[in-house]
Scaffold this motif. Sequence first.
Motif, PDB file in Angstrom:
ATOM      1  N   SER A  47       0.864  -1.189   0.000  1.00  0.00           N
ATOM      2  CA  SER A  47       0.000   0.000   0.000  1.00  0.00           C
ATOM      3  C   SER A  47       0.893   1.228   0.000  1.00  0.00           C
ATOM      4  O   SER A  47       2.037   1.181   0.477  1.00  0.00           O
ATOM      5  CB  SER A  47      -0.905   0.009   1.241  1.00  0.00           C
ATOM      6  N   ASP A  70      -8.575  -4.295   4.887  1.00  0.00           N
ATOM      7  CA  ASP A  70      -9.599  -4.518   3.870  1.00  0.00           C
ATOM      8  C   ASP A  70     -10.330  -3.204   3.598  1.00  0.00           C
ATOM      9  O   ASP A  70     -11.079  -2.718   4.442  1.00  0.00           O
ATOM     10  CB  ASP A  70     -10.584  -5.589   4.350  1.00  0.00           C
ATOM     11  N   ASP A  71     -10.097  -2.636   2.424  1.00  0.00           N
ATOM     12  CA  ASP A  71     -10.757  -1.385   2.036  1.00  0.00           C
ATOM     13  C   ASP A  71     -11.804  -1.609   0.949  1.00  0.00           C
ATOM     14  O   ASP A  71     -12.205  -0.657   0.273  1.00  0.00           O
ATOM     15  CB  ASP A  71      -9.723  -0.362   1.553  1.00  0.00           C
ATOM     16  N   THR A  72     -12.230  -2.845   0.756  1.00  0.00           N
ATOM     17  CA  THR A  72     -13.277  -3.101  -0.225  1.00  0.00           C
ATOM     18  C   THR A  72     -14.615  -2.577   0.299  1.00  0.00           C
ATOM     19  O   THR A  72     -14.808  -2.482   1.514  1.00  0.00           O
ATOM     20  CB  THR A  72     -13.392  -4.618  -0.500  1.00  0.00           C
ATOM     21  N   PRO A  73     -15.561  -2.192  -0.569  1.00  0.00           N
ATOM     22  CA  PRO A  73     -15.512  -2.305  -2.028  1.00  0.00           C
ATOM     23  C   PRO A  73     -14.862  -1.111  -2.739  1.00  0.00           C
ATOM     24  O   PRO A  73     -14.633  -1.158  -3.936  1.00  0.00           O
ATOM     25  CB  PRO A  73     -16.988  -2.387  -2.397  1.00  0.00           C
ATOM     26  N   SER A  74     -14.550  -0.043  -2.010  1.00  0.00           N
ATOM     27  CA  SER A  74     -13.989   1.140  -2.676  1.00  0.00           C
ATOM     28  C   SER A  74     -12.507   0.971  -2.987  1.00  0.00           C
ATOM     29  O   SER A  74     -11.967   1.640  -3.873  1.00  0.00           O
ATOM     30  CB  SER A  74     -14.187   2.377  -1.792  1.00  0.00           C
ATOM     31  N   GLY A  75     -11.831   0.073  -2.281  1.00  0.00           N
ATOM     32  CA  GLY A  75     -10.407  -0.149  -2.502  1.00  0.00           C
ATOM     33  C   GLY A  75     -10.078  -1.623  -2.542  1.00  0.00           C
ATOM     34  O   GLY A  75     -10.916  -2.450  -2.921  1.00  0.00           O
ATOM     35  N   SER A  76      -8.870  -1.961  -2.126  1.00  0.00           N
ATOM     36  CA  SER A  76      -8.393  -3.348  -2.189  1.00  0.00           C
ATOM     37  C   SER A  76      -8.383  -3.983  -0.802  1.00  0.00           C
ATOM     38  O   SER A  76      -8.335  -3.292   0.218  1.00  0.00           O
ATOM     39  CB  SER A  76      -6.976  -3.395  -2.772  1.00  0.00           C
ATOM     40  N   ASP A  77      -8.430  -5.293  -0.801  1.00  0.00           N
ATOM     41  CA  ASP A  77      -8.258  -6.047   0.439  1.00  0.00           C
ATOM     42  C   ASP A  77      -6.767  -6.306   0.614  1.00  0.00           C
ATOM     43  O   ASP A  77      -6.187  -7.173  -0.050  1.00  0.00           O
ATOM     44  CB  ASP A  77      -9.032  -7.363   0.380  1.00  0.00           C
ATOM     45  N   ASN A  78      -6.128  -5.541   1.494  1.00  0.00           N
ATOM     46  CA  ASN A  78      -4.688  -5.652   1.711  1.00  0.00           C
ATOM     47  C   ASN A  78      -4.343  -6.324   3.032  1.00  0.00           C
ATOM     48  O   ASN A  78      -3.233  -6.152   3.554  1.00  0.00           O
ATOM     49  CB  ASN A  78      -4.030  -4.273   1.641  1.00  0.00           C
ATOM     50  N   ASN A 178      -5.536 -13.008   7.142  1.00  0.00           N
ATOM     51  CA  ASN A 178      -6.248 -11.723   7.064  1.00  0.00           C
ATOM     52  C   ASN A 178      -5.921 -10.807   8.255  1.00  0.00           C
ATOM     53  O   ASN A 178      -6.815 -10.304   8.944  1.00  0.00           O
ATOM     54  CB  ASN A 178      -7.761 -11.958   6.985  1.00  0.00           C
TER      55      ASN A 178
END
Length: 220
Positions: A47, A70-78, A178
């Motif tokens: 990131s 986890d920034d989904t749904p606007s971003g990525s699951d990191n 996770n």
Amino acid sequence: MAYENYRFVSWSNGTPITGDRMAQLSTNIEQVKLATDDRPQGIIKHSKLTALQSYAAGNVAENTLVNLRDDTPSGSDNRVSADSDRYVRLMVTFPGIKITARGAEDTRYELTIKQGLDTDPSPVTLAKFYLNPHLYAFYDVSASASTTTVSVRSGGNDVYFGAGSYSTVIDSSTGLTNVNFFVSVKRIANSNMINSPGYTVMSSSTSPLEFYAEDIGGTS
């Protein structure tokens, strides 16, 4: 230990296939697998922050800079996952801090890597790095190297400090699934915060603040 029990098995026409030879071949295959599995597997999650982060005069809060979450749904699951018995390095490439005014030079700045979310009540501190700004004064030796006259920098002479790479290594033990991590910065007063200036973390598109988890090999 890699290849500790590896033995070359020679073959030629008429060489009998024996149990010992087949057993050694199986051992060799297992030794190669162990050696391969033990090698670094590279970056797991990454990131970065590409915008300046400015904080007001007197700010002593812990300010989150970048996350692996986890920034989904606007971003990525990191969120970070790793197999058991792996070394995982958490690396921060930090572009540094800028201070544009005099005041509170006896403060320090703490750059911290933590496990968890910044909204958790007690995220776990994994590593802390102490950064100190330069004093906003200097000996003026422009005329004579022996002078002891102290000059104070003007407000236009910005102070930059703290740029570099900072990391810590954790053992995945029974495995990571996770897991969240984040990086924060906080100003700490050594005596007081009188005349404490604002400060800026100098992240940009050309000098990003990067945070990543990297598998650097097995623990065996």
